[in-house]
Design a protein around this motif. Sequence first.
Motif, PDB file in Angstrom:
ATOM      1  N   SER A 220      63.404  34.463  26.608  1.00  0.00           N
ATOM      2  CA  SER A 220      64.243  34.419  27.855  1.00  0.00           C
ATOM      3  C   SER A 220      65.454  33.255  27.546  1.00  0.00           C
ATOM      4  CB  SER A 220      63.769  34.265  28.848  1.00  0.00           C
ATOM      5  OG  SER A 220      62.480  35.199  29.252  1.00  0.00           O
ATOM      6  N   ILE A 221      66.006  33.183  26.559  1.00  0.00           N
ATOM      7  CA  ILE A 221      66.995  32.064  25.878  1.00  0.00           C
ATOM      8  C   ILE A 221      68.211  32.250  27.017  1.00  0.00           C
ATOM      9  CG2 ILE A 221      68.468  31.317  24.308  1.00  0.00           C
ATOM     10  CD1 ILE A 221      65.803  30.491  23.742  1.00  0.00           C
ATOM     11  N   ASP A 222      68.822  33.327  27.215  1.00  0.00           N
ATOM     12  CA  ASP A 222      69.947  33.671  27.919  1.00  0.00           C
ATOM     13  C   ASP A 222      69.945  33.454  29.441  1.00  0.00           C
ATOM     14  OD1 ASP A 222      71.203  34.401  25.638  1.00  0.00           O
ATOM     15  OD2 ASP A 222      70.705  36.601  25.930  1.00  0.00           O
ATOM     16  N   THR A 223      68.707  33.109  29.917  1.00  0.00           N
ATOM     17  CA  THR A 223      68.310  32.901  31.460  1.00  0.00           C
ATOM     18  C   THR A 223      68.137  31.566  31.843  1.00  0.00           C
ATOM     19  OG1 THR A 223      66.414  34.014  31.602  1.00  0.00           O
ATOM     20  CG2 THR A 223      68.190  35.309  31.812  1.00  0.00           C
ATOM     21  N   LEU A 224      67.128  30.911  30.873  1.00  0.00           N
ATOM     22  CA  LEU A 224      66.693  29.398  30.944  1.00  0.00           C
ATOM     23  C   LEU A 224      67.443  28.294  30.963  1.00  0.00           C
ATOM     24  CD1 LEU A 224      63.462  29.814  28.840  1.00  0.00           C
ATOM     25  CD2 LEU A 224      63.657  30.432  31.356  1.00  0.00           C
ATOM     26  N   SER A 225      67.276  27.288  31.989  1.00  0.00           N
ATOM     27  CA  SER A 225      68.056  26.262  31.960  1.00  0.00           C
ATOM     28  C   SER A 225      67.822  25.254  30.779  1.00  0.00           C
ATOM     29  CB  SER A 225      67.821  25.312  33.068  1.00  0.00           C
ATOM     30  OG  SER A 225      66.368  24.911  33.168  1.00  0.00           O
TER      31      SER A 225
ATOM     32  N   ILE B 258      63.610  32.656  10.871  1.00  0.00           N
ATOM     33  CA  ILE B 258      63.756  32.542  12.403  1.00  0.00           C
ATOM     34  C   ILE B 258      63.021  31.362  13.042  1.00  0.00           C
ATOM     35  CG2 ILE B 258      61.642  33.593  12.972  1.00  0.00           C
ATOM     36  CD1 ILE B 258      64.908  33.722  14.800  1.00  0.00           C
ATOM     37  N   ARG B 259      62.266  30.627  11.932  1.00  0.00           N
ATOM     38  CA  ARG B 259      61.436  29.497  12.451  1.00  0.00           C
ATOM     39  C   ARG B 259      62.823  28.354  12.574  1.00  0.00           C
ATOM     40  NH1 ARG B 259      57.291  29.487   7.419  1.00  0.00           N
ATOM     41  NH2 ARG B 259      59.052  30.745   6.768  1.00  0.00           N
ATOM     42  N   ILE B 260      63.775  28.463  12.025  1.00  0.00           N
ATOM     43  CA  ILE B 260      64.785  27.335  12.481  1.00  0.00           C
ATOM     44  C   ILE B 260      65.009  27.558  13.774  1.00  0.00           C
ATOM     45  CG2 ILE B 260      67.222  27.186  12.045  1.00  0.00           C
ATOM     46  CD1 ILE B 260      67.082  28.771   9.542  1.00  0.00           C
ATOM     47  N   ALA B 261      65.159  28.859  14.465  1.00  0.00           N
ATOM     48  CA  ALA B 261      65.247  28.697  16.063  1.00  0.00           C
ATOM     49  C   ALA B 261      64.178  28.396  16.774  1.00  0.00           C
ATOM     50  CB  ALA B 261      65.578  30.106  16.506  1.00  0.00           C
ATOM     51  N   ASN B 262      62.943  28.524  16.238  1.00  0.00           N
ATOM     52  CA  ASN B 262      61.938  28.083  16.955  1.00  0.00           C
ATOM     53  C   ASN B 262      61.674  26.623  17.032  1.00  0.00           C
ATOM     54  OD1 ASN B 262      60.279  30.385  18.066  1.00  0.00           O
ATOM     55  ND2 ASN B 262      60.100  30.893  15.833  1.00  0.00           N
ATOM     56  N   GLN B 263      62.272  25.827  15.876  1.00  0.00           N
ATOM     57  CA  GLN B 263      62.222  24.564  15.686  1.00  0.00           C
ATOM     58  C   GLN B 263      63.142  23.962  16.531  1.00  0.00           C
ATOM     59  OE1 GLN B 263      60.426  23.207  11.334  1.00  0.00           O
ATOM     60  NE2 GLN B 263      62.338  24.130  11.474  1.00  0.00           N
ATOM     61  N   LEU B 264      64.332  24.532  16.546  1.00  0.00           N
ATOM     62  CA  LEU B 264      65.334  24.101  17.644  1.00  0.00           C
ATOM     63  C   LEU B 264      65.117  23.906  18.851  1.00  0.00           C
ATOM     64  CD1 LEU B 264      68.200  23.172  17.725  1.00  0.00           C
ATOM     65  CD2 LEU B 264      68.943  25.460  18.011  1.00  0.00           C
TER      66      LEU B 264
ATOM     67  N   TRP C 121      66.630  37.267  15.535  1.00  0.00           N
ATOM     68  CA  TRP C 121      67.379  36.534  16.429  1.00  0.00           C
ATOM     69  C   TRP C 121      67.355  37.113  17.797  1.00  0.00           C
ATOM     70  CZ3 TRP C 121      68.710  32.038  17.611  1.00  0.00           C
ATOM     71  CH2 TRP C 121      69.591  31.560  18.569  1.00  0.00           C
ATOM     72  N   ASP C 122      67.678  38.415  17.829  1.00  0.00           N
ATOM     73  CA  ASP C 122      67.827  39.191  19.092  1.00  0.00           C
ATOM     74  C   ASP C 122      66.508  39.070  19.789  1.00  0.00           C
ATOM     75  OD1 ASP C 122      70.482  39.907  18.451  1.00  0.00           O
ATOM     76  OD2 ASP C 122      70.028  41.649  17.757  1.00  0.00           O
ATOM     77  N   THR C 123      65.328  39.390  18.801  1.00  0.00           N
ATOM     78  CA  THR C 123      63.824  39.324  19.169  1.00  0.00           C
ATOM     79  C   THR C 123      63.571  38.088  19.835  1.00  0.00           C
ATOM     80  OG1 THR C 123      63.248  41.023  17.858  1.00  0.00           O
ATOM     81  CG2 THR C 123      61.409  39.453  18.788  1.00  0.00           C
ATOM     82  N   PHE C 124      64.042  36.882  19.264  1.00  0.00           N
ATOM     83  CA  PHE C 124      63.575  35.628  19.582  1.00  0.00           C
ATOM     84  C   PHE C 124      64.373  35.311  20.839  1.00  0.00           C
ATOM     85  CE2 PHE C 124      65.475  31.040  20.167  1.00  0.00           C
ATOM     86  CZ  PHE C 124      64.422  30.402  20.035  1.00  0.00           C
ATOM     87  N   ARG C 125      65.550  35.729  20.983  1.00  0.00           N
ATOM     88  CA  ARG C 125      66.369  35.473  22.551  1.00  0.00           C
ATOM     89  C   ARG C 125      65.464  36.199  23.576  1.00  0.00           C
ATOM     90  NH1 ARG C 125      72.836  36.061  21.779  1.00  0.00           N
ATOM     91  NH2 ARG C 125      72.571  35.337  23.696  1.00  0.00           N
TER      92      ARG C 125
END
Length: 321
Positions: free
Chosen positions: A19-24, A124-130, A11-15
């Motif tokens: 750039s999850i924390d900075t994108l709109s 982690i494919r859960i996050a990619n799909q979301l 999850w940390d790598t995905f974020r």
Amino acid sequence: MGHGSFRSDDWDTFRSVNSIDTLSIEETFRPSISTDFDPSIIKKLRESCETSDKPKVTPIIIALDVTGSMGKIPDSLIKGGLGKLMASILARASIPNPHVMFMAIGDVNCDSAPLQVTQFEADIRIANQLKDLYLEGGGGGNGSESYPLAWYFAATRTKLDSFNNRGEKGILFTIGDDDVPLKINASHIRRFLGEPDARDVVTRDILSKVQKTYDVFHLGIKQGNSYTPTVQSSWANLLGERLITVQDYSKVDEIIVSTIDSLIAQRQKLQDNIRNHMASRVAVLSGRSQVAAPVPMQIDGDALPPSYTQATGIAVRRGSR
């Protein structure tokens, strides 16, 4: 589907990579629906499969209202809530091998993509799909969103090894702030689900059908102006205490985990009661017991979720251990 496993460092790598924390919101999610998630194109069933290394799984569907007022929910999940949600689910020994599918819900009367469906996944494919969902941000002023589409798809286009092998239902959450329509028109089922022989389906009938294979809950988001007492009453008439009214949408992940935990505990209690009842009955019939009759089963009826206050309290207390 549902292979692999979820780890916190994934999850940390995905974020970081995305750039999850900075994108709109607009930069994070897709600008249009993915053909992989379009139910009018999807021909195969969405499957939650069990394997020799994962013989017992927990299928979970989280169906998000992504109309204009609710776009903040998937954004909140992908910016932190999803990681907490998965970490919390995995930390519960009582929730075996979770398989998670996301859906995105809009309005059949106004939107081009009123339903999107991902695969059941366990890593982690859960996050990619979301992230690959399209937040259309539509909806309209017709007083409802098309939540029954999620029930319809789950009832007719998913396959659960947990149910087919052990009679154990999946768990389905819809999340939103609007009312539910009285029915889904055949024309909309044909257009958005790709079923040429569809007929009008009454919402209560769709719900009854999906409840055969899923325990169904709705999280009514009270923030904003849409979730009126009338909307709440409408959902309560459908789901009873399986409607959970949410005061703070940032707590959605905690409420989902606590509700799943509570439900599985209720299921285990019922199974234990059945086993005790049958053992007592066998003992009486075989003459090994002096009691006059089998121990009666203590069945509490449908497993009920905690209230909003209980759910958040449970989540906070367990998370602090």
